[in-house]
Scaffold this motif. Structure first.
Motif, PDB file in Angstrom:
ATOM      1  N   ILE A 109       0.949  -1.196  -0.008  1.00 34.54           N
ATOM      2  CA  ILE A 109       0.112  -0.086  -0.031  1.00 34.54           C
ATOM      3  C   ILE A 109       0.876   1.332  -0.008  1.00 34.54           C
ATOM      4  N   ALA A 110       2.090   1.154   0.853  1.00 34.69           N
ATOM      5  CA  ALA A 110       3.025   2.504   0.898  1.00 34.69           C
ATOM      6  C   ALA A 110       3.396   2.569  -0.577  1.00 34.69           C
ATOM      7  N   ALA A 111       3.804   1.379  -1.309  1.00 30.76           N
ATOM      8  CA  ALA A 111       4.294   1.561  -2.498  1.00 30.76           C
ATOM      9  C   ALA A 111       3.227   2.263  -3.512  1.00 30.76           C
ATOM     10  N   LEU A 112       2.256   2.269  -3.189  1.00 30.65           N
ATOM     11  CA  LEU A 112       1.141   2.645  -4.365  1.00 30.65           C
ATOM     12  C   LEU A 112       1.358   4.213  -4.396  1.00 30.65           C
ATOM     13  N   GLY A 113       1.828   4.853  -3.095  1.00 30.94           N
ATOM     14  CA  GLY A 113       1.887   6.481  -3.149  1.00 30.94           C
ATOM     15  C   GLY A 113       0.690   6.941  -2.609  1.00 30.94           C
ATOM     16  N   PRO A 114       0.847   8.338  -2.253  1.00 32.90           N
ATOM     17  CA  PRO A 114      -0.344   9.080  -1.671  1.00 32.90           C
ATOM     18  C   PRO A 114      -1.280   9.360  -2.535  1.00 32.90           C
TER      19      PRO A 114
ATOM     20  N   ALA B 296      -7.849   0.560  -4.772  1.00 35.45           N
ATOM     21  CA  ALA B 296      -6.655   0.019  -5.191  1.00 35.45           C
ATOM     22  C   ALA B 296      -5.829  -0.291  -3.693  1.00 35.45           C
ATOM     23  N   MET B 297      -5.857   0.388  -2.655  1.00 40.87           N
ATOM     24  CA  MET B 297      -5.575  -0.156  -1.175  1.00 40.87           C
ATOM     25  C   MET B 297      -6.422  -1.139  -0.827  1.00 40.87           C
ATOM     26  N   MET B 298      -7.695  -1.036  -0.943  1.00 42.33           N
ATOM     27  CA  MET B 298      -8.491  -2.080  -0.243  1.00 42.33           C
ATOM     28  C   MET B 298      -8.301  -3.734  -0.963  1.00 42.33           C
ATOM     29  N   ALA B 299      -7.788  -3.352  -2.233  1.00 44.88           N
ATOM     30  CA  ALA B 299      -7.636  -4.758  -3.005  1.00 44.88           C
ATOM     31  C   ALA B 299      -6.579  -5.525  -2.237  1.00 44.88           C
TER      32      ALA B 299
ATOM     33  N   ALA C  43      -2.909   6.879  -4.327  1.00 49.54           N
ATOM     34  CA  ALA C  43      -3.409   5.660  -4.693  1.00 49.54           C
ATOM     35  C   ALA C  43      -4.813   5.861  -4.456  1.00 49.54           C
ATOM     36  N   SER C  44      -5.873   5.112  -5.215  1.00 49.31           N
ATOM     37  CA  SER C  44      -7.233   5.184  -4.697  1.00 49.31           C
ATOM     38  C   SER C  44      -7.575   4.324  -3.728  1.00 49.31           C
TER      39      SER C  44
END
Length: 442
Positions: free
Chosen positions: A77-82, A88-91, A84-85
């Motif tokens: 999740i941290a790698a998705l960046g600030p 996407a995080m919840m997935a 991120a939707s």
């Protein structure tokens, strides 16, 4: 020589494994400690986790390996960046992953405390504050999808991570009830009972100057600081009542569902002994006797509660229902009207007054339908008709108010429509007919 060679080779292998473990632990800690994590870091992290798992043999190394593996979704999740939707995080998160994360964290924290070494303890506790927000957002999204069991599992896992926050356990229990997992709910409620959780407190609000919307604050200090900076206005405090009554009521209802009525009564009585000034517990005990149809005891308990809280509209309303069921129309009407005095928007009080005024209407219609065509029967018919119209006139203002307050109450709309038709109020009936068709088409 051969024997010596074997021992030497084994020794070299052991040293290499230990060295590898140290390297992998260093690599994982380095990535875990970064404020910003890239996609490359996340890929490396997952690979190193797998390597560590394959070589970890000591208790401590296994615990660190388990923790780093359970923390993988957080790294991703941290790698998705600030930017991120939320989707996407919840997935990347699931209820089993959260439970595994909580177990791994608790095991590692206990190990570090036992060893007297805080290798990751401080970082874990600090980072959990960010993780907590993420998990709460996840619970909200699951709740919107009516995935109540998953909500309960995640909130319980969060409680195990911070037992100084029993509010998470309280909501976990409520979600377990919503999912009809009563055994789990009872376990959670029993834990709330054990820690004597009440949930009482004060909620702090203020209105944002920028959005003109009222917002909630975790503390008075945080709220007042922003008010002093004039970025927020209209500070407001709201008392949060005790939740003990609700907790014990739910315990009792679950026990009643399981056929353990006496156990349910004993549970609430014990709670009242422990918390004699908590009026919500009296109400819960009263509701238990209402549930078991012991109306006499219910009324006594309600009177006891009203002595301490004379303006409790819900209790007064329930007394009206009991009086109506006992055919004491005068007492019922007085209770309903008292509720309306206390709260003019209490729709069910208006509806029940209308029902009270229409009581016996069905019997009158049956009598009218049995009459013949003689002069005597025609006179009786007209008398019954007039009596029925008077009942409708008496009920009409209460039905009108009910529909005003509950525009989607199809039963109230239909009844009021029939009243208008019976009283030849054609214009009103026509308007309400359109509304009725709209509701029936939903």
């Amino acid at each position: 020589m051969k024997k010596v060679f074997l021992i030497t080779a084994f020794t070299v292998f052991s040293i290499s494994a230990v060295s590898a473990q140290k390297d992998e632990l260093k690599s994982l800690k380095k990535i875990y400690s970064r404020d910003e994590v890239s996609a490359k870091d996340a890929t490396e992290y997952k690979g190193v986790v797998q390597k560590l798992k394959s070589v970890a043999v000591e208790e401590g190394d296994k615990l660190y390996a388990a923790f780093y593996e359970a923390n993988t979704p957080m790294i991703e999740i941290a790698a998705l960046g600030p930017a991120a939707s939320p989707q996407a995080m919840m997935a990347l998160v699931s209820a089993p992953k959260v439970t595994a994360f909580a177990t791994a964290v608790n095991d590692l924290l206990a190990y570090e405390q036992k060893q007297g070494k805080k290798v990751l303890t401080d970082q874990i506790l600090q980072r959990y504050q960010t993780t907590k927000t993420l998990l709460l957002n996840y619970v909200v999204s699951l709740g919107n999808e009516k995935k109540y069991q998953e909500c309960a599992e995640i909130l319980y896992a969060m409680y195990t991570l911070d037992k100084n926050d029993p509010e998470k356990l309280y909501y976990a229990a409520n979600y377990a009830v919503n999912s009809k997992d009563y055994d789990t709910a009872l376990k959670y409620y029993d834990e709330l009972k054990r820690v004597n959780y009440s949930g009482e407190g004060v909620a702090y609000y203020a209105t944002s100057v920028l959005s003109n919307k009222e917002e909630y604050f975790n503390s008075k200090t945080d709220r007042d600081k922003l008010v002093s900076l004039k970025t927020y206005i209209n500070p407001r405090d709201e008392n949060i009542p005790s939740k003990r009554g609700e907790i014990y009521r739910n315990i009792a209802l679950i026990l009643v569902e399981k056929g353990k009525v006496e156990e349910a009564k004993a549970a609430i009585k014990d709670a009242r002994k422990t918390n004699p000034d908590d009026t919500s517990l009296i109400i819960s005990e009263a509701n238990l006797y209402l549930q078991t149809k012991d109306f006499a005891t219910y009324k006594e308990l309600v009177k006891e509660s009203l002595a301490k809280d004379p303006n409790n509209k819900d209790l007064i309303f329930n007394l009206g229902v009991i009086a109506y069921n006992n055919k004491d129309m005068v007492e019922a009407e007085n209770h309903y009207k008292r509720v309306i005095e206390l709260d003019p928007t209490y729709a069910n009080a208006y509806l029940n007054l209308a029902i009270l005024k229409l009581d016996g209407e069905k019997e009158i219609v049956e009598k009218m339908n049995k009459l013949g065509n003689s002069d005597a029967d025609n006179k009786k018919y007209e008398a019954f008709k007039k009596q029925r119209e008077e009942m409708f006139k008496a009920a009409m203002p209460y039905l009108t108010k009910t529909v005003e307050l509950q525009a989607d109450n199809i039963d109230a709309v239909r009844t009021l429509y029939n009243v208008y038709r019976t009283l030849d109020m054609e214009s009103e009936a026509k308007t309400l007919k359109a509304r009725l068709k709209e509701l029936e088409g939903k």
